[in-house]
Write a protein that holds these residues in place. Structure first.
Motif, PDB file in Angstrom:
ATOM      1  N   GLU A 179       1.028  -1.113  -0.137  1.00 34.91           N
ATOM      2  CA  GLU A 179      -0.229   0.049   0.055  1.00 34.91           C
ATOM      3  C   GLU A 179       0.778   1.148  -0.047  1.00 34.91           C
ATOM      4  OE1 GLU A 179      -2.965   0.054   2.920  1.00 34.91           O
ATOM      5  OE2 GLU A 179      -3.547   1.995   2.629  1.00 34.91           O
ATOM      6  N   VAL A 180       0.321   2.003  -0.872  1.00 38.67           N
ATOM      7  CA  VAL A 180       0.881   3.623  -0.632  1.00 38.67           C
ATOM      8  C   VAL A 180      -0.081   4.720  -0.689  1.00 38.67           C
ATOM      9  CG1 VAL A 180       3.195   3.402  -2.050  1.00 38.67           C
ATOM     10  CG2 VAL A 180       1.161   3.630  -3.065  1.00 38.67           C
ATOM     11  N   LEU A 181       0.057   5.790   0.273  1.00 38.12           N
ATOM     12  CA  LEU A 181      -1.088   6.714   0.608  1.00 38.12           C
ATOM     13  C   LEU A 181      -0.539   7.915  -0.021  1.00 38.12           C
ATOM     14  CD1 LEU A 181      -3.739   7.389   1.446  1.00 38.12           C
ATOM     15  CD2 LEU A 181      -2.662   7.791   3.843  1.00 38.12           C
ATOM     16  N   PRO A 182      -0.720   8.313  -1.411  1.00 33.04           N
ATOM     17  CA  PRO A 182       0.043   9.225  -1.981  1.00 33.04           C
ATOM     18  C   PRO A 182      -0.655  10.643  -2.021  1.00 33.04           C
ATOM     19  CG  PRO A 182      -1.039   8.069  -3.810  1.00 33.04           C
ATOM     20  CD  PRO A 182      -1.708   7.634  -2.156  1.00 33.04           C
ATOM     21  N   PRO A 183      -0.148  11.809  -2.190  1.00 36.82           N
ATOM     22  CA  PRO A 183      -0.621  13.159  -2.357  1.00 36.82           C
ATOM     23  C   PRO A 183      -1.912  13.041  -3.479  1.00 36.82           C
ATOM     24  CG  PRO A 183       1.754  13.347  -3.036  1.00 36.82           C
ATOM     25  CD  PRO A 183       1.109  11.795  -2.761  1.00 36.82           C
ATOM     26  N   VAL A 184      -2.982  13.869  -3.298  1.00 32.57           N
ATOM     27  CA  VAL A 184      -4.165  13.818  -4.176  1.00 32.57           C
ATOM     28  C   VAL A 184      -3.759  15.052  -5.241  1.00 32.57           C
ATOM     29  CG1 VAL A 184      -5.550  12.499  -2.841  1.00 32.57           C
ATOM     30  CG2 VAL A 184      -5.610  14.783  -2.709  1.00 32.57           C
ATOM     31  N   ILE A 185      -2.744  15.846  -4.918  1.00 37.29           N
ATOM     32  CA  ILE A 185      -2.709  16.874  -5.778  1.00 37.29           C
ATOM     33  C   ILE A 185      -1.160  16.717  -6.210  1.00 37.29           C
ATOM     34  CG2 ILE A 185      -2.285  19.487  -5.764  1.00 37.29           C
ATOM     35  CD1 ILE A 185      -4.198  19.798  -3.428  1.00 37.29           C
ATOM     36  N   VAL A 186      -0.970  16.797  -7.492  1.00 36.72           N
ATOM     37  CA  VAL A 186       0.233  16.666  -8.193  1.00 36.72           C
ATOM     38  C   VAL A 186       0.842  17.792  -8.906  1.00 36.72           C
ATOM     39  CG1 VAL A 186       0.036  14.262  -8.352  1.00 36.72           C
ATOM     40  CG2 VAL A 186      -0.805  15.700 -10.224  1.00 36.72           C
ATOM     41  N   ASN A 187       2.003  17.912  -9.344  1.00 37.21           N
ATOM     42  CA  ASN A 187       2.666  19.052 -10.095  1.00 37.21           C
ATOM     43  C   ASN A 187       2.344  18.784 -11.812  1.00 37.21           C
ATOM     44  OD1 ASN A 187       4.712  17.340 -10.829  1.00 37.21           O
ATOM     45  ND2 ASN A 187       6.047  18.004  -9.233  1.00 37.21           N
ATOM     46  N   GLU A 188       2.735  19.544 -12.543  1.00 34.88           N
ATOM     47  CA  GLU A 188       2.643  19.393 -14.036  1.00 34.88           C
ATOM     48  C   GLU A 188       3.587  18.428 -14.519  1.00 34.88           C
ATOM     49  OE1 GLU A 188       2.325  23.479 -16.736  1.00 34.88           O
ATOM     50  OE2 GLU A 188       4.344  22.822 -15.771  1.00 34.88           O
ATOM     51  N   ASP A 189       4.595  18.341 -14.023  1.00 38.91           N
ATOM     52  CA  ASP A 189       5.575  17.093 -14.420  1.00 38.91           C
ATOM     53  C   ASP A 189       4.935  15.732 -14.416  1.00 38.91           C
ATOM     54  OD1 ASP A 189       7.625  18.785 -15.137  1.00 38.91           O
ATOM     55  OD2 ASP A 189       8.971  18.311 -13.623  1.00 38.91           O
ATOM     56  N   SER A 190       4.199  15.580 -13.234  1.00 35.71           N
ATOM     57  CA  SER A 190       3.596  14.377 -12.944  1.00 35.71           C
ATOM     58  C   SER A 190       2.230  14.106 -14.016  1.00 35.71           C
ATOM     59  CB  SER A 190       3.029  13.986 -11.423  1.00 35.71           C
ATOM     60  OG  SER A 190       4.133  14.080 -10.719  1.00 35.71           O
ATOM     61  N   SER A 191       1.569  15.279 -14.166  1.00 39.65           N
ATOM     62  CA  SER A 191       0.334  15.087 -15.149  1.00 39.65           C
ATOM     63  C   SER A 191       0.964  14.917 -16.477  1.00 39.65           C
ATOM     64  CB  SER A 191      -0.276  16.357 -15.049  1.00 39.65           C
ATOM     65  OG  SER A 191      -0.584  16.439 -13.659  1.00 39.65           O
ATOM     66  N   PHE A 192       2.008  15.375 -16.908  1.00 40.31           N
ATOM     67  CA  PHE A 192       2.459  15.148 -18.190  1.00 40.31           C
ATOM     68  C   PHE A 192       3.058  13.656 -18.422  1.00 40.31           C
ATOM     69  CE2 PHE A 192       3.126  19.706 -19.182  1.00 40.31           C
ATOM     70  CZ  PHE A 192       2.639  19.572 -20.657  1.00 40.31           C
ATOM     71  N   ALA A 193       3.658  13.191 -17.234  1.00 44.98           N
ATOM     72  CA  ALA A 193       4.350  11.824 -17.477  1.00 44.98           C
ATOM     73  C   ALA A 193       3.478  10.760 -17.766  1.00 44.98           C
ATOM     74  CB  ALA A 193       5.160  11.484 -16.231  1.00 44.98           C
ATOM     75  N   THR A 194       2.229  10.863 -16.970  1.00 41.91           N
ATOM     76  CA  THR A 194       1.257   9.712 -17.181  1.00 41.91           C
ATOM     77  C   THR A 194      -0.082  10.116 -18.293  1.00 41.91           C
ATOM     78  OG1 THR A 194       0.346  10.692 -15.205  1.00 41.91           O
ATOM     79  CG2 THR A 194       1.396   8.477 -15.165  1.00 41.91           C
ATOM     80  N   GLY A 195       0.482  11.275 -18.938  1.00 39.29           N
ATOM     81  CA  GLY A 195      -0.492  11.484 -20.311  1.00 39.29           C
ATOM     82  C   GLY A 195      -1.793  12.256 -19.886  1.00 39.29           C
ATOM     83  N   GLN A 196      -2.002  12.811 -18.660  1.00 42.26           N
ATOM     84  CA  GLN A 196      -3.067  13.533 -18.595  1.00 42.26           C
ATOM     85  C   GLN A 196      -2.916  15.015 -19.100  1.00 42.26           C
ATOM     86  OE1 GLN A 196      -1.977  11.566 -16.242  1.00 42.26           O
ATOM     87  NE2 GLN A 196      -3.873  10.450 -16.328  1.00 42.26           N
ATOM     88  N   LEU A 197      -1.728  15.247 -19.278  1.00 41.60           N
ATOM     89  CA  LEU A 197      -1.403  16.742 -19.939  1.00 41.60           C
ATOM     90  C   LEU A 197      -0.552  16.148 -21.332  1.00 41.60           C
ATOM     91  CD1 LEU A 197      -0.271  19.134 -17.389  1.00 41.60           C
ATOM     92  CD2 LEU A 197      -2.416  18.970 -18.449  1.00 41.60           C
ATOM     93  N   PRO A 198      -0.706  16.771 -22.190  1.00 35.62           N
ATOM     94  CA  PRO A 198      -1.412  18.028 -22.627  1.00 35.62           C
ATOM     95  C   PRO A 198      -2.798  17.763 -23.035  1.00 35.62           C
ATOM     96  CG  PRO A 198      -0.157  17.651 -24.438  1.00 35.62           C
ATOM     97  CD  PRO A 198       0.120  16.298 -23.377  1.00 35.62           C
ATOM     98  N   ASP A 199      -3.328  16.357 -23.601  1.00 34.79           N
ATOM     99  CA  ASP A 199      -4.452  16.332 -24.198  1.00 34.79           C
ATOM    100  C   ASP A 199      -5.776  16.203 -23.556  1.00 34.79           C
ATOM    101  OD1 ASP A 199      -2.131  14.540 -24.012  1.00 34.79           O
ATOM    102  OD2 ASP A 199      -3.449  12.830 -24.135  1.00 34.79           O
ATOM    103  N   LYS A 200      -5.492  15.747 -21.946  1.00 40.45           N
ATOM    104  CA  LYS A 200      -6.798  15.775 -21.253  1.00 40.45           C
ATOM    105  C   LYS A 200      -6.719  16.896 -20.401  1.00 40.45           C
ATOM    106  CE  LYS A 200      -6.319  10.842 -21.690  1.00 40.45           C
ATOM    107  NZ  LYS A 200      -5.867   9.851 -20.743  1.00 40.45           N
ATOM    108  N   GLU A 201      -6.235  18.009 -20.454  1.00 42.68           N
ATOM    109  CA  GLU A 201      -6.169  19.047 -19.557  1.00 42.68           C
ATOM    110  C   GLU A 201      -7.413  19.342 -18.838  1.00 42.68           C
ATOM    111  OE1 GLU A 201      -3.967  22.358 -20.484  1.00 42.68           O
ATOM    112  OE2 GLU A 201      -3.993  22.960 -18.484  1.00 42.68           O
ATOM    113  N   GLY A 202      -8.541  19.516 -19.668  1.00 44.96           N
ATOM    114  CA  GLY A 202      -9.732  19.632 -19.210  1.00 44.96           C
ATOM    115  C   GLY A 202     -10.364  18.703 -18.127  1.00 44.96           C
ATOM    116  N   MET A 203     -10.005  17.733 -18.097  1.00 45.66           N
ATOM    117  CA  MET A 203     -10.568  16.677 -17.051  1.00 45.66           C
ATOM    118  C   MET A 203     -10.156  16.994 -15.774  1.00 45.66           C
ATOM    119  SD  MET A 203      -8.621  12.955 -17.538  1.00 45.66           S
ATOM    120  CE  MET A 203      -9.670  11.685 -16.500  1.00 45.66           C
ATOM    121  N   MET A 204      -8.813  17.432 -15.631  1.00 41.11           N
ATOM    122  CA  MET A 204      -8.423  17.552 -14.258  1.00 41.11           C
ATOM    123  C   MET A 204      -8.962  19.045 -13.788  1.00 41.11           C
ATOM    124  SD  MET A 204      -4.783  16.159 -14.177  1.00 41.11           S
ATOM    125  CE  MET A 204      -4.086  17.051 -15.370  1.00 41.11           C
TER     126      MET A 204
END
Length: 423
Positions: free
Chosen positions: A195-220
């Motif tokens: 188990e890990v209990l991670p932060p629920v807010i992340v920075n831009e780098d993290s969002s890019f790395a898993t692909g939420q950015l740039p294409d799904k910006e509007g979902m977050m």
RNA sequence: GGAGAGAUGGGUGAGUGGCUGAAACCACUGGUUUGCUAAACCAGCGUACUCUAAAAAGGGUACCGGGGGUUCGAAUCCCCCUCUCUCCGCCA
């Protein structure tokens, strides 16, 4: 994203396989290969000029130390022209790389051979069905009515506090939610997930790395003051643990499990069919993430499917497992299985889990590699993830399917977590 | 939020303009020695891109928190940002 090497060597295969995803890759791949050729050419030129510069600089150093100032000054003059050329080359290199990267990001992952062509939900393939359809009372109520009747979930109150899609769980409803979280985490631990209990807010780098950015910006949801993003799934922080990491092969597979709230703007996806718990802006989810050796990732996928199946099984919910067709498969996924449970009062199947193998598509962007003993070359790992499980729809199904004339019966497996047998 | 100090390879840590892709030590890997273990000794030990060869090997370029600048030349000097530590303030 796909690796450049793979694209260079397998262009035709990629075009063929991406047809299953209804994606025409021909033009993009041609662009990529052309840009890559230009990139190499430009870089080579720049590198050799730089090498020349470096050797002149060294020479100047020597001349100075011998006190030969005039010779040194003459050498300096030679560097001006080279410097100018290097500058030009490096500017064009930067722009080539930028374009190349954009094109690379536009190519979806290639689907596994098992994936069949198709355009919509109807084309998904049912691979398994399990559990028993419940015997229903007369005129069964949907969960939003039951929630009101027993005062366990208050949608209007959530609207007051925040807005639509942010329900307040109350009393036994809150306890049931907490019970489900603990149940899922304990089951995960029993299946070997740590188990890990991670932060629920992340920075831009993290969002890019898993692909939420740039294409799904509007979902977050975005926090502009610090440029942070609220996570849409625990996949984001948990997978990013392994960003820019080189793992020893004997550490694989890594199996993590994490409970987090998830936040999704779901802009434009609202409608009559998403009443109650069916779609929310904030919901709880337990997620499993696996980092696997490339040769073993489909083994890992099976393990994850078994795990998720065990969960719905223990909750006595009727379920089916669907293999997504090409058109339904996400951009990053090579193979995805959806778990759906039957919600008796709504008479519809609700998606409660999506288990995917991304192969090296995500790890390439993430730069997560592993080192095999005795091998020099680091290779990309395979990443997988799945919900185990998403809470709201499970809650909806439990409430609806277990309603009796007197109340709601809690599934046996949960009783030790809730401390009560019925609502 | 205010003041100060700092960020170097897996770790500790040296390095204030060229001889530093980076000392030394530790860890790790291979070897020698050894009945076994330990010790000692020798050797190796970053990443990415790229070229020649396309297995092995070798060459080039970049990278000392991130980005920019000065210079023929930057880990080293200047600017901006981020993070860490110490003190003060505030606070669950």
């Amino acid at each position: 994203m796909l690796t450049l090497n793979f694209i260079r060597e397998n262009k035709d295969l990629i075009i063929e396989r991406l047809k299953v995803k209804n994606f025409d890759a021909g033009q993009t791949l041609d662009n990529i290969i052309e840009l890559d050729n230009k990139r190499r050419e430009t870089q080579q030129k720049a590198d050799s000029l730089q090498a020349e510069m470096n050797s002149i600089s060294k020479e100047i150093g020597h001349l100075f130390s011998q006190g030969l100032r005039d010779e040194a000054d003459a050498a300096k003059k030679k560097t001006w022209e080279i410097k100018e050329k290097i500058k030009k080359l490096s500017i064009s290199l930067t722009s080539i790389e930028k374009k190349l990267n954009q094109e690379l990001l536009a190519v979806p992952n290639i689907p596994n051979e098992l994936v069949t062509p198709g355009r919509s939900e109807e084309d998904n393939v049912k691979v398994k069905e399990g559990g028993k359809l419940p015997e229903m009372v007369n005129n069964p109520m949907p969960h939003w009515e039951l929630a009101k009747k027993f005062d366990i979930i208050d949608f209007e109150l959530g609207t007051k506090l925040t807005g639509a899609g942010f329900p307040v769980y109350k009393g036994k409803g809150a306890k049931l939610q907490r019970a489900l979280i603990n149940f899922f985490l304990d089951e995960g631990e029993a299946s070997g997930f740590s188990e890990v209990l991670p932060p629920v807010i992340v920075n831009e780098d993290s969002s890019f790395a898993t692909g939420q950015l740039p294409d799904k910006e509007g979902m977050m949801y975005h926090v502009p003051i610090d440029n942070y993003y609220l996570i849409p799934t625990a996949e984001v922080p948990v997978t990013n643990i392994y960003r820019n990491v080189i793992l020893d092969a004997d550490r694989l597979p890594i199996k993590n499990i994490a409970y987090t709230p998830c936040f999704r703007r779901e802009a434009g996806s609202w409608g009559a069919h998403v009443r109650g718990l069916n779609r929310l802006h904030q919901f709880d989810k337990v997620e499993i993430v696996v980092i696997a050796h490339p040769d073993k990732s489909y083994e890992a996928l099976d393990m994850m499917l078994n795990h998720v199946e065990g969960l719905v099984d223990k909750l006595d919910l009727p379920y089916r497992i669907m293999r997504l067709c090409g058109g339904e498969l996400s951009f990053t996924s090579a193979l995805t299985y959806d778990f759906e449970v039957f919600s008796a009062a709504q008479q519809q199947w609700l998606e409660v889990s999506s288990v995917s193998n991304f192969e090296s598509f995500q790890s390439n962007r993430l730069k997560c590699r592993f080192r095999e003993k005795g091998e020099k070359q680091n290779k990309l790992v395979h990443t997988l993830n799945g919900s185990a499980l998403a809470l709201p729809r499970i809650m909806a199904a439990i409430i609806e399917n277990n309603q009796t004339p007197d109340g709601i019966k809690i599934p046996e497996a949960l009783v030790k977590y809730t401390g009560f047998k019925s609502i």
